[in-house]
Motif scaffolding. Sequence first.
Motif, PDB file in Angstrom:
ATOM      1  N   ALA A 126      39.384  33.478  32.548  1.00  0.00           N
ATOM      2  CA  ALA A 126      39.491  32.371  33.655  1.00  0.00           C
ATOM      3  C   ALA A 126      41.095  32.264  33.785  1.00  0.00           C
ATOM      4  N   TYR A 127      41.331  31.903  34.950  1.00  0.00           N
ATOM      5  CA  TYR A 127      42.628  31.385  35.569  1.00  0.00           C
ATOM      6  C   TYR A 127      42.524  29.965  35.870  1.00  0.00           C
ATOM      7  N   GLN A 128      43.796  29.568  35.358  1.00  0.00           N
ATOM      8  CA  GLN A 128      44.001  27.878  35.643  1.00  0.00           C
ATOM      9  C   GLN A 128      45.038  27.805  36.854  1.00  0.00           C
ATOM     10  N   SER A 132      36.759  30.795  37.000  1.00  0.00           N
ATOM     11  CA  SER A 132      36.407  31.773  36.031  1.00  0.00           C
ATOM     12  C   SER A 132      36.055  33.301  36.846  1.00  0.00           C
ATOM     13  N   VAL A 133      36.644  34.272  36.569  1.00  0.00           N
ATOM     14  CA  VAL A 133      36.682  35.445  37.203  1.00  0.00           C
ATOM     15  C   VAL A 133      35.887  36.464  36.332  1.00  0.00           C
ATOM     16  N   LEU A 134      36.054  36.755  35.284  1.00  0.00           N
ATOM     17  CA  LEU A 134      34.828  37.551  34.543  1.00  0.00           C
ATOM     18  C   LEU A 134      34.092  36.651  33.564  1.00  0.00           C
ATOM     19  N   GLY A 151      33.283  46.934  43.839  1.00  0.00           N
ATOM     20  CA  GLY A 151      32.910  45.394  43.977  1.00  0.00           C
ATOM     21  C   GLY A 151      33.996  44.889  45.115  1.00  0.00           C
ATOM     22  N   PRO A 152      33.665  44.103  45.744  1.00  0.00           N
ATOM     23  CA  PRO A 152      34.500  43.277  46.853  1.00  0.00           C
ATOM     24  C   PRO A 152      35.913  42.754  46.502  1.00  0.00           C
ATOM     25  N   SER A 153      36.779  42.923  47.380  1.00  0.00           N
ATOM     26  CA  SER A 153      37.971  41.988  47.123  1.00  0.00           C
ATOM     27  C   SER A 153      37.805  40.992  46.268  1.00  0.00           C
ATOM     28  N   GLY A 154      38.800  40.596  45.417  1.00  0.00           N
ATOM     29  CA  GLY A 154      38.363  39.234  44.579  1.00  0.00           C
ATOM     30  C   GLY A 154      37.435  39.289  43.640  1.00  0.00           C
ATOM     31  N   ALA A 155      36.890  40.206  43.325  1.00  0.00           N
ATOM     32  CA  ALA A 155      35.729  40.198  42.464  1.00  0.00           C
ATOM     33  C   ALA A 155      36.122  40.273  41.033  1.00  0.00           C
ATOM     34  N   GLY A 156      37.433  40.718  40.889  1.00  0.00           N
ATOM     35  CA  GLY A 156      38.027  40.899  39.556  1.00  0.00           C
ATOM     36  C   GLY A 156      38.155  42.290  38.983  1.00  0.00           C
ATOM     37  N   LYS A 157      38.154  43.246  39.722  1.00  0.00           N
ATOM     38  CA  LYS A 157      38.483  44.620  39.387  1.00  0.00           C
ATOM     39  C   LYS A 157      39.594  44.720  38.745  1.00  0.00           C
ATOM     40  N   SER A 158      40.919  44.362  39.495  1.00  0.00           N
ATOM     41  CA  SER A 158      42.079  44.620  38.759  1.00  0.00           C
ATOM     42  C   SER A 158      42.024  43.846  37.426  1.00  0.00           C
ATOM     43  N   THR A 159      41.827  42.912  37.521  1.00  0.00           N
ATOM     44  CA  THR A 159      41.911  41.891  36.169  1.00  0.00           C
ATOM     45  C   THR A 159      41.048  42.774  35.172  1.00  0.00           C
ATOM     46  N   LEU A 160      39.996  43.287  35.495  1.00  0.00           N
ATOM     47  CA  LEU A 160      39.210  44.011  34.301  1.00  0.00           C
ATOM     48  C   LEU A 160      39.964  45.248  33.976  1.00  0.00           C
TER      49      LEU A 160
HETATM   50  P1  ADP Z   1      39.921  42.427  42.868  1.00  0.00           P
HETATM   51  O1  ADP Z   1      40.897  43.538  42.036  1.00  0.00           O
HETATM   52  O2  ADP Z   1      38.286  42.752  42.627  1.00  0.00           O
HETATM   53  O3  ADP Z   1      40.224  42.368  44.189  1.00  0.00           O
HETATM   54  P2  ADP Z   1      41.202  40.527  41.199  1.00  0.00           P
HETATM   55  O4  ADP Z   1      41.288  41.064  39.641  1.00  0.00           O
HETATM   56  O5  ADP Z   1      42.804  41.045  41.706  1.00  0.00           O
HETATM   57  O6  ADP Z   1      40.227  41.000  42.169  1.00  0.00           O
HETATM   58  O7  ADP Z   1      41.193  39.069  41.429  1.00  0.00           O
HETATM   59  C1  ADP Z   1      40.001  38.269  40.930  1.00  0.00           C
HETATM   60  C2  ADP Z   1      40.245  36.727  41.151  1.00  0.00           C
HETATM   61  O8  ADP Z   1      41.319  36.497  40.428  1.00  0.00           O
HETATM   62  C3  ADP Z   1      40.767  36.481  42.683  1.00  0.00           C
HETATM   63  O9  ADP Z   1      40.286  35.303  43.026  1.00  0.00           O
HETATM   64  C4  ADP Z   1      42.362  36.260  42.247  1.00  0.00           C
HETATM   65  O10 ADP Z   1      42.862  35.330  43.303  1.00  0.00           O
HETATM   66  C5  ADP Z   1      42.123  35.817  41.008  1.00  0.00           C
HETATM   67  N1  ADP Z   1      43.430  35.822  40.281  1.00  0.00           N
HETATM   68  C6  ADP Z   1      43.993  37.150  39.943  1.00  0.00           C
HETATM   69  N2  ADP Z   1      45.093  36.932  39.212  1.00  0.00           N
HETATM   70  C7  ADP Z   1      45.500  35.659  39.058  1.00  0.00           C
HETATM   71  C8  ADP Z   1      46.483  35.088  38.717  1.00  0.00           C
HETATM   72  N3  ADP Z   1      47.525  35.630  37.790  1.00  0.00           N
HETATM   73  N4  ADP Z   1      46.293  33.704  38.827  1.00  0.00           N
HETATM   74  C9  ADP Z   1      45.361  33.078  39.171  1.00  0.00           C
HETATM   75  N5  ADP Z   1      44.470  33.701  39.776  1.00  0.00           N
HETATM   76  C10 ADP Z   1      44.444  34.981  39.722  1.00  0.00           C
END
Ligand code: ADP
Length: 224
Positions: free
Chosen positions: A10-12, A19-21, A38-47
């Motif tokens: 989760a990002y604050q 909550s992303v994942l 997954g679509p843009s913003g789904a959380g792929k990079s985060t994962l």
């Molecule tokens: P994807 O790679 O699928 O496009 P991301 O993992 O980049 O998705 O981002 C998923 C969600 O988390 C998005 O809504 C993005 O705005 C949010 N997010 C990513 N990094 C941060 C961060 N450092 N602080 C706040 N929100 C973030």
Amino acid sequence: MLEARNIHKAYQDSNKKVSVLKGVDLKIERGKFISIVGPSGAGKSTLLHILGGLDNPTSGHVLFEGKDVYSLTDLSLCRFRNQAIGFVFQFYHLLSEFTVLENVLMPVWIGSDSSLNRQQLNEEARILLRHVGLRERLEHFPGELSGGEQQRVALVRALIGKPAVLLCDEPTGNLDSKTGNEIVALIQKMHRENQMTVVLVTHNMELAGLAEKVYHLKDGMLAN
Ligand code: ADP
């Protein structure tokens, strides 16, 4: 070999929690090539960042060869990132002041302890760069290369340390489709020839389909 267990992230934001994942489980066996779509913003990079030891999950565990990555000491976590994992990103992240060869060697030189070792690495870098068609480009600077060539440099930089796992975050996102396909073909070749484990994250279904197994990230969870 690399496993995510019940990952939450989760990002604050300024006033609300996002909550992303929401409970991602994933088991990646050695030598497999998987993709996460997954679509843009789904959380792929985060994962992907969490899998590679770059970003702590809010809760849950990442296990590499049975060890909990986020319970390692700082030094061991650095070693895991530098030695076990290779990263390729959408925007190459090459250092513009350094040549192709220097860009490839920089990360492994930092960890090498002898001139013999450095000589060996230098030779390996040249072989790999030749392998991806950059034989004539060793002394060029990133600004003198096309996007596809820069991404090939970034790929070699990720591979020179012989990582067990290659994590690719939209590696073709900035390239035209022909050049993008060439990059993925190279990744597939490295995977086949070295039995390297590959995780490819993309919004592009066609690219994702080239993997042996495709996972969909949706509503913070993974599905087949
Ligand atoms: P994807 O790679 O699928 O496009 P991301 O993992 O980049 O998705 O981002 C998923 C969600 O988390 C998005 O809504 C993005 O705005 C949010 N997010 C990513 N990094 C941060 C961060 N450092 N602080 C706040 N929100 C973030």
